[in-house]
Design an enzyme around this catalytic site. Sequence first.
Site, PDB file in Angstrom:
ATOM      1  N   ASP A  93      -2.109 -33.855  36.073  1.00  9.07           N
ATOM      2  CA  ASP A  93      -1.018 -34.823  36.023  1.00  9.07           C
ATOM      3  C   ASP A  93      -0.061 -34.500  37.160  1.00  9.07           C
ATOM      4  O   ASP A  93      -0.162 -33.454  37.799  1.00  9.07           O
ATOM      5  CB  ASP A  93      -0.366 -34.887  34.643  1.00  9.07           C
ATOM      6  CG  ASP A  93       0.298 -33.604  34.251  1.00  9.07           C
ATOM      7  OD1 ASP A  93       0.477 -32.737  35.122  1.00  9.07           O
ATOM      8  OD2 ASP A  93       0.644 -33.459  33.073  1.00  9.07           O
ATOM      9  N   PHE A  97       6.402 -35.502  34.624  1.00  4.97           N
ATOM     10  CA  PHE A  97       6.898 -35.347  33.256  1.00  4.97           C
ATOM     11  C   PHE A  97       7.628 -34.020  33.099  1.00  4.97           C
ATOM     12  O   PHE A  97       8.719 -33.955  32.543  1.00  4.97           O
ATOM     13  CB  PHE A  97       5.748 -35.446  32.247  1.00  4.97           C
ATOM     14  CG  PHE A  97       6.138 -35.027  30.865  1.00  4.97           C
ATOM     15  CD1 PHE A  97       7.085 -35.748  30.156  1.00  4.97           C
ATOM     16  CD2 PHE A  97       5.594 -33.888  30.282  1.00  4.97           C
ATOM     17  CE1 PHE A  97       7.468 -35.354  28.885  1.00  4.97           C
ATOM     18  CE2 PHE A  97       5.977 -33.492  29.013  1.00  4.97           C
ATOM     19  CZ  PHE A  97       6.914 -34.229  28.316  1.00  4.97           C
ATOM     20  N   ASP A 296      -5.656 -36.773  26.551  1.00  3.68           N
ATOM     21  CA  ASP A 296      -5.416 -35.334  26.675  1.00  3.68           C
ATOM     22  C   ASP A 296      -4.219 -34.986  25.812  1.00  3.68           C
ATOM     23  O   ASP A 296      -3.384 -35.844  25.534  1.00  3.68           O
ATOM     24  CB  ASP A 296      -5.102 -34.928  28.126  1.00  3.68           C
ATOM     25  CG  ASP A 296      -3.659 -35.219  28.485  1.00  3.68           C
ATOM     26  OD1 ASP A 296      -2.799 -34.344  28.249  1.00  3.68           O
ATOM     27  OD2 ASP A 296      -3.368 -36.324  28.992  1.00  3.68           O
ATOM     28  N   CYS A 334     -18.258 -28.709   9.887  1.00  4.90           N
ATOM     29  CA  CYS A 334     -18.028 -28.533  11.329  1.00  4.90           C
ATOM     30  C   CYS A 334     -19.134 -27.690  11.952  1.00  4.90           C
ATOM     31  O   CYS A 334     -19.521 -26.670  11.395  1.00  4.90           O
ATOM     32  CB  CYS A 334     -16.682 -27.854  11.546  1.00  4.90           C
ATOM     33  SG  CYS A 334     -16.307 -27.573  13.284  1.00  4.90           S
ATOM     34  N   CYS A 336     -18.821 -26.286  15.029  1.00  3.64           N
ATOM     35  CA  CYS A 336     -18.264 -25.525  16.156  1.00  3.64           C
ATOM     36  C   CYS A 336     -18.715 -24.060  16.037  1.00  3.64           C
ATOM     37  O   CYS A 336     -19.092 -23.611  14.959  1.00  3.64           O
ATOM     38  CB  CYS A 336     -16.734 -25.621  16.186  1.00  3.64           C
ATOM     39  SG  CYS A 336     -15.890 -24.408  15.146  1.00  3.64           S
ATOM     40  N   CYS A 339     -16.948 -22.063  13.061  1.00  4.65           N
ATOM     41  CA  CYS A 339     -17.427 -22.354  11.695  1.00  4.65           C
ATOM     42  C   CYS A 339     -18.875 -21.899  11.514  1.00  4.65           C
ATOM     43  O   CYS A 339     -19.252 -21.414  10.450  1.00  4.65           O
ATOM     44  CB  CYS A 339     -17.281 -23.840  11.397  1.00  4.65           C
ATOM     45  SG  CYS A 339     -15.549 -24.354  11.301  1.00  4.65           S
ATOM     46  N   HIS A 370     -12.169 -24.139  17.242  1.00  5.40           N
ATOM     47  CA  HIS A 370     -12.390 -25.113  16.173  1.00  5.40           C
ATOM     48  C   HIS A 370     -11.600 -26.405  16.411  1.00  5.40           C
ATOM     49  O   HIS A 370     -12.156 -27.499  16.335  1.00  5.40           O
ATOM     50  CB  HIS A 370     -12.019 -24.522  14.804  1.00  5.40           C
ATOM     51  CG  HIS A 370     -11.992 -25.556  13.731  1.00  5.40           C
ATOM     52  ND1 HIS A 370     -13.138 -26.020  13.114  1.00  5.40           N
ATOM     53  CD2 HIS A 370     -10.953 -26.278  13.216  1.00  5.40           C
ATOM     54  CE1 HIS A 370     -12.807 -26.971  12.252  1.00  5.40           C
ATOM     55  NE2 HIS A 370     -11.502 -27.145  12.300  1.00  5.40           N
TER      56      HIS A 370
HETATM   57 ZN   LIG Z   1     -15.177 -25.558  13.284  1.00  3.89          ZN
END
Ligand SMILES: [Zn+2]
Length: 405
Positions: A93, A97, A296, A334, A336, A339, A370
């Site tokens: 960016d 900002f 984002d 999940c 990921c 997990c 996660h």
């Molecule tokens: Zn997870």
Amino acid sequence: MASQFNFEIAKELPNGLGRAGLIRTPHGDIETPAFAVVGTHATVKYLTPDEVRSTGATVMLSNGYHLYRKAAEIDAAGGLAEYSGWRGPTMTDSGGFQVMSLGSGIGKVVSMDKRDIAREQAKSAKKDRLSQVSDSGVSFRHPTDGKIETFTPEVSMQIQHQIGADIMMAFDELTSIGDSYEYNVAALRRTHAWARRCLKGHQKLTAARADKPYQALYGVLQGAHYKSLRRRTAGYLGRLDFDGYGLGGAFEKERLGDILQWCNQELPKTKPRHLLGLSKPDDIFVGAENGVDTFDCVAPTREARHGRLYTLDGNINIRNSVFAEDDSPIDAECDCPTCQSGLTRAELRRLLKSPESADKETAFKLASIHNVHFIVNLLKQIRHSILAGNFIKFRDLWLERYYKK
Ligand SMILES: [Zn+2]
């Protein structure tokens, strides 16, 4: 060469706004809609580039303001993708900002509730800003050494070219929710002039640095919650030679869908659009439905460090004592790496609350993986639902479960 960057639409929603597509960049492809993981200082806090990749993320956004004093060093390393070790597609960016929010009039980018708005208006009334906006740019006192610095469209382009992200944002003036309509009109005029100056600087730098990979430049739309201003700026910037568009501004959460419609109905359909700074699931669905291609936000990693974890049944705070003996994974559905490792909620809670900083950092890492995966994966599922023609059904079921509590 602009041919190193392009966008193809694979399928549109029946409303003619939402779409699934593909952005091609010199550092790889981004299937859209997609979530860009935020690595403010060129790294995602507590994660290695491989760990970021393990979340399924395909693009990283870094911050022009936080990196500007390192821009020459990043350039010498071959650009952000190489410097960071991420090696995939990147975005920056403009830094606008951050320099403007050193003033007191500006807080979060978008999606405010009533309490946030009241706070912004109170701050705006004080006007004890550390930054000053003029037609030439924004001057500000650097918060660490007190040095007065000036960001202009030309400076922002120079910095972003040196940082070398595949996608850059034009330098714009973000107004605050407390600013009047008249102020927004004046700010928009400035943003349009700055957009033209950014394009000119960008074209000059692109020609001067022809040996570097092509960098796409997005024009950024402001206009707060005013329909006439949003349509005007989308029409104006839409006719300029930008590669895509960033959607910014401060406004109430309830207006997000309207604002995106006003902008995206006017913008050229064939160019990608990025929504700046949002990751709440309901906002993401509204964005994807109304033609946003990439998103984002720092929230997934920041919330992870505070123990706030996303699950399909709503968010949980793992610091809460109810999880002290909870032997289930963060989210049973999940996939990921956190997990899948068999880590339980109780174990993660113990790490996070441990007095040892190494334990805490491990917890930050596991929780960040996660949360980032959760949002990245949500966007992937939204993409699949658009391609499969069942977006609305997927949205309704997903949101009903997530917000049930
Ligand atoms: Zn997870």
